[in-house]
Design a protein around this motif. Structure first.
Motif, PDB file in Angstrom:
ATOM      1  N   ASP A  95      42.974  52.978  28.604  1.00 11.54           N
ATOM      2  CA  ASP A  95      44.248  52.929  27.880  1.00 11.54           C
ATOM      3  C   ASP A  95      45.449  53.177  28.798  1.00 11.54           C
ATOM      4  N   GLY A  96      45.225  53.051  30.108  1.00 13.12           N
ATOM      5  CA  GLY A  96      46.326  53.244  31.063  1.00 13.12           C
ATOM      6  C   GLY A  96      47.070  51.945  31.324  1.00 13.12           C
ATOM      7  N   ILE A  97      48.020  52.048  32.239  1.00  8.35           N
ATOM      8  CA  ILE A  97      48.796  50.851  32.600  1.00  8.35           C
ATOM      9  C   ILE A  97      47.995  49.978  33.561  1.00  8.35           C
ATOM     10  N   VAL A  98      48.075  48.698  33.373  1.00 10.04           N
ATOM     11  CA  VAL A  98      47.559  47.752  34.365  1.00 10.04           C
ATOM     12  C   VAL A  98      48.786  47.141  35.034  1.00 10.04           C
ATOM     13  N   ILE A  99      48.837  47.246  36.361  1.00  8.57           N
ATOM     14  CA  ILE A  99      49.997  46.712  37.083  1.00  8.57           C
ATOM     15  C   ILE A  99      49.518  45.759  38.168  1.00  8.57           C
ATOM     16  N   GLU A 100      50.134  44.624  38.262  1.00 12.48           N
ATOM     17  CA  GLU A 100      49.974  43.791  39.462  1.00 12.48           C
ATOM     18  C   GLU A 100      51.364  43.622  40.046  1.00 12.48           C
ATOM     19  N   ARG A 101      51.477  43.981  41.303  1.00 15.31           N
ATOM     20  CA  ARG A 101      52.801  43.934  41.921  1.00 15.31           C
ATOM     21  C   ARG A 101      52.783  42.950  43.092  1.00 15.31           C
ATOM     22  N   ASN A 102      53.990  42.586  43.509  1.00 16.03           N
ATOM     23  CA  ASN A 102      54.159  41.694  44.659  1.00 16.03           C
ATOM     24  C   ASN A 102      53.471  40.341  44.501  1.00 16.03           C
ATOM     25  N   ILE A 103      53.456  39.811  43.297  1.00 19.29           N
ATOM     26  CA  ILE A 103      52.946  38.449  43.096  1.00 19.29           C
ATOM     27  C   ILE A 103      53.996  37.499  43.689  1.00 19.29           C
ATOM     28  N   PRO A 104      53.602  36.665  44.649  1.00 23.64           N
ATOM     29  CA  PRO A 104      54.605  35.805  45.290  1.00 23.64           C
ATOM     30  C   PRO A 104      55.196  34.795  44.305  1.00 23.64           C
ATOM     31  N   LEU A 105      56.494  34.633  44.390  1.00 20.11           N
ATOM     32  CA  LEU A 105      57.176  33.675  43.524  1.00 20.11           C
ATOM     33  C   LEU A 105      57.903  32.627  44.358  1.00 20.11           C
ATOM     34  N   THR A 106      57.609  31.370  44.080  1.00 17.38           N
ATOM     35  CA  THR A 106      58.421  30.270  44.607  1.00 17.38           C
ATOM     36  C   THR A 106      58.872  29.465  43.408  1.00 17.38           C
ATOM     37  N   SER A 107      60.175  29.327  43.248  1.00 21.41           N
ATOM     38  CA  SER A 107      60.681  28.560  42.134  1.00 21.41           C
ATOM     39  C   SER A 107      61.907  27.782  42.600  1.00 21.41           C
ATOM     40  N   MET A 108      62.585  27.161  41.655  1.00 21.41           N
ATOM     41  CA  MET A 108      63.744  26.343  42.012  1.00 21.41           C
ATOM     42  C   MET A 108      64.800  26.498  40.924  1.00 21.41           C
TER      43      MET A 108
END
Ligand SMILES: [Zn+2]
Length: 229
Positions: A95-108
């Motif tokens: 029941d804790g937090i699930v975190i994924e950080r630093n997911i690379p983003l390339t957008s326009m």
């Protein structure tokens, strides 16, 4: 283990808009091929209008094709190609937090068609009988919405909405994007290095005594390779 198909109801903007999916989404390989051919011709005319002798320049003679392919297969891929099905799992009492950080983003950016580069941090808390998703699915959601036209505020909402939908029954979702916009650094004001931070939060991450939100932002600071918020 339940399988859930990604579908059009993860979308938050109108079909056809630069930051939405294309009409007829997802497109077949044949449809993409036809689109590339049409876009190639149109981009050649665009270069003609700019008085660029691209047909006789060895470096540029294939450029309309390259640009058309880059848009359809990479830069705007999320408008034409669906992501693989989402697999979710029972949280089994976690029941804790699930975190994924630093997911690379390339957008326009939708305004100037210049790149947006940065990272996305995503956190959520599964509900009592809630579902957790395979971690890489969060990366895939970032790809689906990043690989098309965007304004960062709307992109933050779109990713938040999709994560919230695939973690049905969650107690809260938070999405933060830290990104630089090439349209700011290379044109207009021409300021290098300015970054934009946007956050969209729901459920426990929005409550007044916001320990979950604090834990999320504190977690981003731990040995995180320099991408601090
Ligand atoms: Zn822009």
């Amino acid at each position: 283990m339940a399988k859930k198909e990604i579908n059009i109801d993860l979308e938050v903007v109108k079909v056809g808009f630069a930051n939405g999916v294309a009409e007829g989404f997802p497109l077949t390989d044949k449809q993409k091929e036809k689109m590339i051919n049409q876009a190639e011709k149109a981009y050649g005319k665009f270069l003609d209008a700019l008085k660029c002798d691209w047909r006789n320049d060895p470096n540029s003679m294939e450029t309309p094709k390259r640009v058309a392919k880059a848009y359809v297969n990479n830069l705007w891929e999320g408008r034409y190609t669906a992501m693989s099905p989402i697999t979710s799992f029972p949280s089994d009492g976690y029941d804790g937090i699930v975190i994924e950080r630093n997911i690379p983003l390339t957008s326009m950016c939708s305004h100037h068609h210049q790149t947006i580069k940065g990272v996305v941090h995503i956190g959520y808390i599964a509900g009592e009988n809630g579902q957790v998703v395979g971690l890489s699915k969060l990366n895939r959601i970032v790809e689906l919405f990043g690989r098309r036209g965007a304004i960062q505020e709307q992109l933050t909402s779109a990713i938040h909405n999709a994560v919230s939908k695939i973690t049905k029954g969650n107690k809260g979702v938070i999405v933060t994007i830290v990104a630089t916009h090439n349209c700011v650094s290379c044109r207009g004001v021409k300021h290098e290095g300015a970054s934009m931070i946007t956050t969209k939060a729901s459920g426990v991450f929005r409550e007044n005594n916001n320990l979950a939100r604090k834990e999320f932002f504190d977690s981003l600071k731990i040995n995180n390779g320099g991408h601090q918020v």
